[in-house]
Scaffold this motif. Structure first.
Motif, PDB file in Angstrom:
ATOM      1  N   MET A  11     -13.447   3.268   1.123  1.00 12.50           N
ATOM      2  CA  MET A  11     -12.889   2.030   0.540  1.00 12.50           C
ATOM      3  C   MET A  11     -14.028   1.029   0.326  1.00 12.50           C
ATOM      4  N   LYS A  12     -13.901   0.324  -0.738  1.00 10.07           N
ATOM      5  CA  LYS A  12     -14.936  -0.643  -1.091  1.00 10.07           C
ATOM      6  C   LYS A  12     -14.453  -2.047  -0.720  1.00 10.07           C
ATOM      7  N   PRO A  13     -15.258  -2.803   0.011  1.00  6.29           N
ATOM      8  CA  PRO A  13     -14.796  -4.148   0.361  1.00  6.29           C
ATOM      9  C   PRO A  13     -14.718  -5.045  -0.874  1.00  6.29           C
ATOM     10  N   ALA A  46      -2.734   3.916  -0.382  1.00  8.30           N
ATOM     11  CA  ALA A  46      -2.606   2.604  -1.019  1.00  8.30           C
ATOM     12  C   ALA A  46      -3.893   2.251  -1.762  1.00  8.30           C
ATOM     13  N   LYS A  47      -3.725   1.516  -2.849  1.00 14.16           N
ATOM     14  CA  LYS A  47      -4.872   1.127  -3.641  1.00 14.16           C
ATOM     15  C   LYS A  47      -5.726   0.079  -2.893  1.00 14.16           C
ATOM     16  N   GLN A  54       1.611  -1.923   3.127  1.00 12.80           N
ATOM     17  CA  GLN A  54       0.293  -1.844   2.513  1.00 12.80           C
ATOM     18  C   GLN A  54       0.374  -1.380   1.054  1.00 12.80           C
ATOM     19  N   GLU A  55       1.298  -0.464   0.804  1.00 19.06           N
ATOM     20  CA  GLU A  55       1.434   0.113  -0.544  1.00 19.06           C
ATOM     21  C   GLU A  55       1.710  -0.948  -1.589  1.00 19.06           C
ATOM     22  N   GLU A  57     -12.001   3.428  -3.571  1.00 20.36           N
ATOM     23  CA  GLU A  57     -13.140   3.665  -4.471  1.00 20.36           C
ATOM     24  C   GLU A  57     -12.658   4.534  -5.628  1.00 20.36           C
ATOM     25  N   THR A  58     -12.846   4.078  -6.838  1.00 17.59           N
ATOM     26  CA  THR A  58     -12.380   4.862  -7.993  1.00 17.59           C
ATOM     27  C   THR A  58     -13.084   6.205  -8.098  1.00 17.59           C
ATOM     28  N   SER A  59     -14.323   6.253  -7.637  1.00 16.54           N
ATOM     29  CA  SER A  59     -15.075   7.500  -7.716  1.00 16.54           C
ATOM     30  C   SER A  59     -14.531   8.559  -6.759  1.00 16.54           C
TER      31      SER A  59
END
Ligand SMILES: Cc1ncc(C[n+]2csc(CCOP(=O)(O)OP(=O)(O)O)c2C)c(N)n1
Ligand SMILES: Cc1ncc(C[n+]2csc(CCOP(=O)(O)OP(=O)(O)O)c2C)c(N)n1
Ligand code: SF4
Ligand code: SF4
Ligand code: SF4
Ligand code: SF4
Ligand code: SF4
Ligand code: SF4
Ligand SMILES: [Mg+2]
Ligand SMILES: [Mg+2]
Lengths: 249, 178, 74, 362, 249, 362, 74, 178
Positions: free
Chosen positions: A1-3, C2-3, C47-48, C71-73
């Motif tokens: 996850m990216k902050p 979750a995003k 969270q979702e 992270e999209t990657s």
């Protein structure tokens, strides 16, 4: 996850001493984040006079100086003379800046001191438990205006941003509010602009941050936010009062 | 000459100062000398409140104390901080509805009173401090119950007078409880 | 997954409820437990449903909220 | 006599000022005395007086100067750093002989310090922190009741002496509650009576400019200024004769004599009992007037006394007056705490015993 | 012969201590004449702080009080509380009012004190022999700006009338000049209006009188008048900045 | 050694401050010291320093506080009423241990008083006119040369002690001219060297926040405040041992010993000659440090001495320290003028003889 | 007889010359004598030419000038 | 030990302070001790100026004097005010060009010098004070003429140097005049 939103290095690990929901914490964070983003935490020197935020040095990760009540602009003027290339700022309450410190702030602005002042206007004396300030609104109840402030008794609340806008060398003046996510985002931009004005040595920069004091207003933090929006902003309109060309872009 | 030194500690909303003031007021009505001294200043903002009460037959010396005949603690931080203040053989009153930790000392008398629970039982969550006051007064006899009754009627007047019955009921509760 | 992930530092939280009030999704709730400072801290209930708007973090006076994005990657 | 009531010190002080006749109050919030402006902001307007929150302590002292120069009976209060800001004003008040009652609910210093009780403004009060030769009349109460009585008396006293009367209290007195009796209120001096009652006060001269009044402080000619200062000091000399006040307890045959004022004197009294239990006879001189200082009190000390101890909440300020009073006749020692700390009676007794034993051992 | 211009009872017989050609004397006379004409000499109380005019009480035939440097508005606020129906006024220099006394004047104006302030702006510290004031013009040489004041060193001169015009309860504000017979006539009208505003208890009234200090400017009285017109008025424009309906007529 | 020049006192003081290393000056005009800001407004910018005219004395002392907290070497000057306004600031400077050199070219008081020389700010300087327990290091020069030397020395001294150093001069010294030699200029401390040279000064921590510095004065916890005050007083105790300075002239076998500082000591010296001609041997103790006060100087007084006389320009302030020093061993008397008046040497000699004869007659 | 009479109180005059400078008729002159204060006082050279404009009196800082007008009823 | 006390008085534009400073400077050049003390403050505005100079072989005590060996008065008010200050047997120098009143005392030496007239004669109305200085120096010998010459050359430099001849001429005038 990216902050996408995380703790700023501009704040220390020490918990603030502020009451729950007090916007001093938000204001601190905005300044801290901005200095961090500018890479200037180690090149900033702050001055916090007496008021709830007198111990800001415990919470903001910059070198700081306490000052006597009202005198921060004079102290900062002194500091800036010694370190002309550091970012010097004051962090002052409304009792401090608009009451006892009126002389110092007007003169620092008039001289065009190359400092930033962050003016936390919560319409009350927080630290001393809720007395009337020069910024207290008409009708607002405080411990020294128990029936609500009246024009007859204490005059009209002073609009510091407007007042200082008369001074040529006060080159950047903006009023923002800390009562909603959108306004807080805007406030941060103002903080940034103020520091940029200083970096470019254009003159005195002033940001008035409309703030809450749930404890002494006697309301919940949430109602305080609402009161800020409903009562304060109509009297203290948000906006840019002075803006030098150089940072307008 | 008899002097009683009391100390009350807890958090902001628990009516700590009111307890102390009521004892002081009652002492005055009984023509005793008394002093009440609250902690003051911004540290109160942190949410703690405490006060000292001294009741005496002779003029009170220093209103500040370092050792108390009885200490009332209404929350956990207060227990930790102020248990040592009870003088040997003295009394410690603990609000066990909130404090979930026992006292450490064995050289003192300890009264454990779940005041919030009792108040809830009495149908009025706000009277917890009166339950504690009742316990304290009966355990120390620092002032008479009657004096407290008078104080209540002088303190809660007008709008607030309707609280008196509930308050007195709470104040009296400890008798049953004990 | 979750995003967005919203993390609360409940030791820093003073239970002011501002994050709860400003969450457009109404997914922040106050705990019944009490933290070391004596406050009921906030936490996220769903969270979702989070849209990552950062409103909660922006209004939090005590720096108790962090937000992470998938992270999209990945 | 009114009935006993239980009041917070600060509120009792404020009420005493009103009852003493102070119709005008100017002040600025500062802990631990903010209950005073709070109380007066409510009570004074209701009772025909004026409360005005000043923009600062400088504003407050100068508003007080103006109102009192205009014949109003004025009360002014603050705490240590705020009082420090008033020093130029104090000097002006004394120089112009403008009577004002001033209360310092003092706290720990220096600088912003803390808000717990202190007595480290003793020098400032008694020696004058402003410029030039002048004296405040300074009283130090040891209980809420005494503070009430002194403030009540201060209003007419300031007028009679045409000089500021300064009450040096501390945060404990301001914050504590004790049962007290309030004195009967005096009527406020009405505007129309000022001209007759205060022949120096500014009121406008009406139809007859031959009685034109001026309140001033500047005297460019040094001989004129010297004559004025000498006139002031003749007044102060008279005050030294008439206004000295103290209480003494068992000093004639005491082994040790404590000197202490305010809250510390209450502690010292307890210590006397503790020492008695250990076979040491201690006495107490409690100055009530700090200026004029009751130096004569020390003349009552007898042959038996081995040691005089100044007990105070400062690093040693009162002790200078004690030494001046003792004038080398007895050894003088200091027992003190500072920064808002108070010694316990046990601590005072122990230290005193120690000091005493060191002396008798030689 | 019928007198058309004669000595006012508002001035005493004592010669002023002012330098030859100093306009303090004119300002005194205007106030004195006005009070005489209003029949208020015996019902006025003035406050003169430290500055060349500190001994105004010797020259003006009203009851007066000296005050500490800068504090006249606070002193007058106190006096007015005791005598709400008297005409209370301050007479302050620019060093006094715009420098050390900034806090007091802004707050007296903000509270709407029912007093009049006559502000003698001569762009310099007269009494202490010619140091730079906050009103000193750019380029003006003084003993503490020997090469002429610069913006960089001391900021821009403060325009007090404009600054105070931001305050709601400062209901009457006008700037006049004492450099010609016509301007002096206009100045007298402003003095009159200020006292009328006070009589009607409308709020704070402020008259800025542009003045000369030939001694410390180092010029003849006549050249000083010219300099006032040529240099001061362009920067400090004359005019009414605030004017309540009630006296506008 | 530089060559002799003739300079006006005030200008010499200003030049001495620059040469001593004071690169920053903040001030506000007031007679009789306005030549100092005037001189520095011209000289400092020219020589790489900063002159800033403050909006007031409050502004000045707080600018000085900021600049010195940031590691600048700062000089500050004013005269009596202006110094009175700085009392809160003085207390802050001492509390935060911020070193500044402060000069009071004092004048007659109280109130606005007059502009002629005075010594009535002695209490304020030595006892502290601000709030709380603190001490300024105070020196009193008696000649323009001595003032130059003291100011020159004060800059490093303030830094070494991290405490304000206060010079108490008077209007005569400020206005007079005497031939003097100026010391060689010290180089100004450059900004880049501050962090290393002043380990407490604010400079921004650069890359490493582990060395983050704070300058503060608030200590809400009384035990913490007390510990801080005690730390300050350990420093002051050391200062009492190391910084006492005085000059004494023929006191061992003197019939009369004068105590006087500043201009008055010059008068007293003349009086000594006059008395000698009348067969009375007089001596002089001239305190140079007023705080710490050279109490030990009085230990040198011998059996022959009948009288100690405090000669001063006030209604009696120095005399308290004289009495504390004498501690009852000799009678102490006062010869004084005030309000800007000076006694002549004849006047001092006559009064001293009178007092002396009264004593020997019994 | 002149329509206006301008009277100078030469003991009050400080010789500042402002009256002279502002007189539209140029009829005010400075004396060569010196008054008790050490100044050369102003006086009028040609009373007849005076138009009674009061300029001199208005600008006089020292209250040294009075102006009288011929009574029309005379 | 020889000490000379001088006092100079007159009005603002008469070069009073310059006379005093030049003597002091000259004394310094001769390695004597000397002090110069002007009157100061706003009363100078009234147009009066005066100063005290003390020249001595030993360090100077108080720079203020109440009695002078010589007093210079340049205008009438100064004569009236300061004639009494001359010590018996001392010297009073009067500028009779402006002062049209004689001295009253007979126990002192009086020198009457119409300095403005002389200056006018010399073609430079500004050098009056130098004429007086010359008279004073020659009458008292407080410093040497040569020292004054040096002072002049150090005081009037650059633009002002061209005044030196006129000044020295004026300074020397009194010899002829006497
Ligand atoms: C000289 C002086 N006067 C008064 C005080 C008391 N005091 C401390 S903080 C404060 C005002 C606080 O209000 P504000 O500046 O609005 O800050 P806030 O606490 O509301 O953030 C006052 C009056 C003081 N410390 N010093
Ligand atoms: C506290 C204090 N600081 C400084 C002074 C010195 N001082 C006397 S008058 C004055 C300023 C005078 O200028 P201004 O107010 O413009 O009046 P003016 O003489 O020009 O009419 C100053 C700085 C003082 N008397 N008191
Ligand atoms: S008192 Fe008010 S301003 Fe101060 S911390 Fe609490 S809420 Fe914030
Ligand atoms: S980021 Fe937005 S949606 Fe998500 S929890 Fe916070 S406020 Fe609610
Ligand atoms: S805004 Fe922050 S402090 Fe307030 S409840 Fe939410 S997480 Fe806790
Ligand atoms: S110094 Fe200037 S302001 Fe003062 S009296 Fe002289 S001319 Fe007027
Ligand atoms: S009234 Fe006018 S015309 Fe007559 S003298 Fe005066 S200025 Fe000249
Ligand atoms: S204006 Fe007045 S003071 Fe000036 S010269 Fe004319 S009469 Fe004299
Ligand atoms: Mg506030
Ligand atoms: Mg001016």
């Amino acid at each position: 996850m990216k902050p996408v939103f995380t703790y700023t290095k501009g704040m220390t690990a020490v918990d603030t001493s502020y009451c729950p929901g007090c916007t001093h914490g938000i204001a601190h964070r905005l300044i801290a984040e901005t200095l961090e983003e500018m890479g200037k935490l180690g090149d900033a020197i702050g001055v916090a006079p007496i008021g709830c935020a007198v111990q800001a040095h415990k919470f903001m990760n910059v070198e700081m100086c306490e000052s006597a009540h009202g005198r921060a602009p004079a102290v900062a003027s002194g500091i800036k003379r010694v370190h002309p290339d550091k970012l010097v700022f004051t962090y002052q309450g409304d009792g401090d800046l608009a009451s006892i410190g009126m002389g110092e702030i007007v003169h620092a602005a008039a001289r065009g001191e190359k400092i930033c002042t962050f003016f936390i206007n919560n319409c009350i004396y927080g630290m001393t438990s809720g007395q009337m300030a020069p910024t207290t609104l008409i009708g607002q109840k405080t411990t020294t205006s128990q029936e609500g402030r009246t024009r007859e008794q204490a005059g009209m609340p002073i609009k510091m941003s407007e007042l200082l806008s008369n001074l040529d060398c006060a080159v950047y003046i903006e009023r923002v509010a800390l009562n909603s996510p959108a306004n807080i985002r805007a406030a941060k931009k103002a903080v940034r602009r103020a520091f940029e004005v200083q970096e470019k040595k254009l003159g005195f920069a002033f940001v008035e941050l409309l703030s809450t004091c749930p404890t002494n207003w006697g309301v919940t933090p949430q109602d305080a936010m609402k009161w800020l929006g409903d009562k304060m902003i109509p009297y203290y309109p948000l906006g840019v009062f002075r803006n030098p060309e150089e940072v307008r872009a | 000459m008899s002097t009683t030194k009391l100390f009350f500690a807890g958090s902001g909303g628990q009516g700590i100062l009111l307890m102390g003031q009521m004892i002081t007021y009652a002492a005055m009505l009984e023509d005793k000398a008394a002093t009440f001294l609250p902690s003051y200043g911004p540290e109160m903002r942190g949410g703690t409140a405490n006060c000292t009460v001294i009741v005496s037959d002779a003029p009170v010396g220093c209103p500040l104390i370092y050792e108390a005949d009885a200490v009332v603690v209404m929350n956990l931080p207060s227990l930790i901080k102020f248990e040592p203040m009870v003088k040997p053989g003295g009394l410690l009153l603990i609000n066990t509805a909130i404090v979930n930790q026992p006292a450490k000392r064995s050289d003192i008398r300890v009264l454990e009173i779940p005041v919030n629970d009792i108040a809830m039982d009495l149908g009025n969550p706000k009277v917890g401090n009166m339950v504690m006051l009742g316990a304290l007064v009966r355990a120390t006899n620092v002032v008479s119950e009657d004096a407290i009754r008078q104080v209540m009627h002088k303190t809660f007047t007008g709008e607030k007078a309707k609280l008196n019955d509930a308050n007195m009921q709470a104040f009296a509760y400890y008798k049953q409880y004990a | 997954m979750a995003k967005f992930q919203v993390r609360f530092n409940s030791d820093k939280c003073k239970g002011c409820e501002l994050c709860r009030a400003f969450c457009p999704k109404g997914i922040i709730v106050m705990s019944t437990a009490i933290n070391s400072k004596g406050y009921s801290p906030a936490s996220i209930s769903d969270q979702e449903a989070c849209v990552g708007c950062q409103s909660c973090a922006l209004v939090c006076p005590d720096g108790a909220i962090e937000i992470y994005k998938e992270e999209t990657s990945e | 006599m009114t009935e006993k009531v239980l009041m917070k010190g600060n509120e009792a002080f404020a009420e005493a000022a009103i009852r003493g006749g102070a119709r005008f109050y100017f002040g600025y919030p500062i802990t631990p005395q903010s209950e005073i402006p709070e109380y007066l902001s409510r009570e004074l307007p209701r009772r025909g007086g004026t409360f005005l929150q000043a923009e600062s302590e400088l504003g407050a002292v100068n508003m007080a100067y103006g109102a009192a120069a205009a014949g109003g009976d004025v009360f002014l209060s603050s705490s240590s750093p705020g009082i420090a800001l008033m020093q130029e004003g104090m000097s002006f008040l004394c120089s112009s002989e403008v009577p004002v009652v001033i209360l310092n609910v003092s706290r720990g210093g220096p600088g912003i310090g803390g808000i717990q009780p202190g007595q480290a403004d003793y020098f400032q009060a008694t020696r004058g922190g402003g410029n030039g030769d002048y004296k405040l009349i300074v009283f130090a109460p040891a209980s809420v009741q005494e503070a009430i009585d002194l403030i009540y008396e201060a209003v007419p006293l300031a007028n009679a002496w045409q000089n500021p009367v300064f009450i040096l209290a501390d945060g404990i007195l301001g914050q504590m509650m004790e049962p007290v009796r309030l004195p009967e209120p005096r009527p406020f001096l009405e505007e129309k009576d000022i001209r007759a009652k205060k022949p120096w006060a500014l009121t406008g001269y009406g139809g007859d400019d031959s009685g034109r009044r001026i309140v001033k402080s500047l005297r460019m000619q040094p001989d004129e200024l010297e004559a004025h200062v000498e006139k002031l000091f003749r007044k102060y000399e008279r005050a030294q004769k008439e206004l000295c006040r103290y209480e003494s307890v068992g000093i004639e045959d005491a082994d040790i004599v404590f000197v202490a004022f305010g809250t510390v004197s209450r502690i010292a009294r307890e210590s006397i009992d503790l020492l008695a239990a250990q076979g040491i006879k201690a006495g107490l001189i409690r100055p009530i007037s700090l200026w004029p200082f009751p130096y004569a009190a020390f003349d009552a000390l007898g042959k038996k006394t081995k040691l005089v101890i100044s007990a105070e909440l400062s690093m040693g300020q009162l002790i200078e007056d004690v030494k001046l009073g003792v004038n080398g006749r007895y050894p003088v020692a200091l027992i003190h705490r500072t920064g808002g700390m108070l010694p316990t009676s046990v601590e005072v007794a122990d230290k005193a015993r120690q000091l005493y034993q060191d002396i008798i051992k030689g």
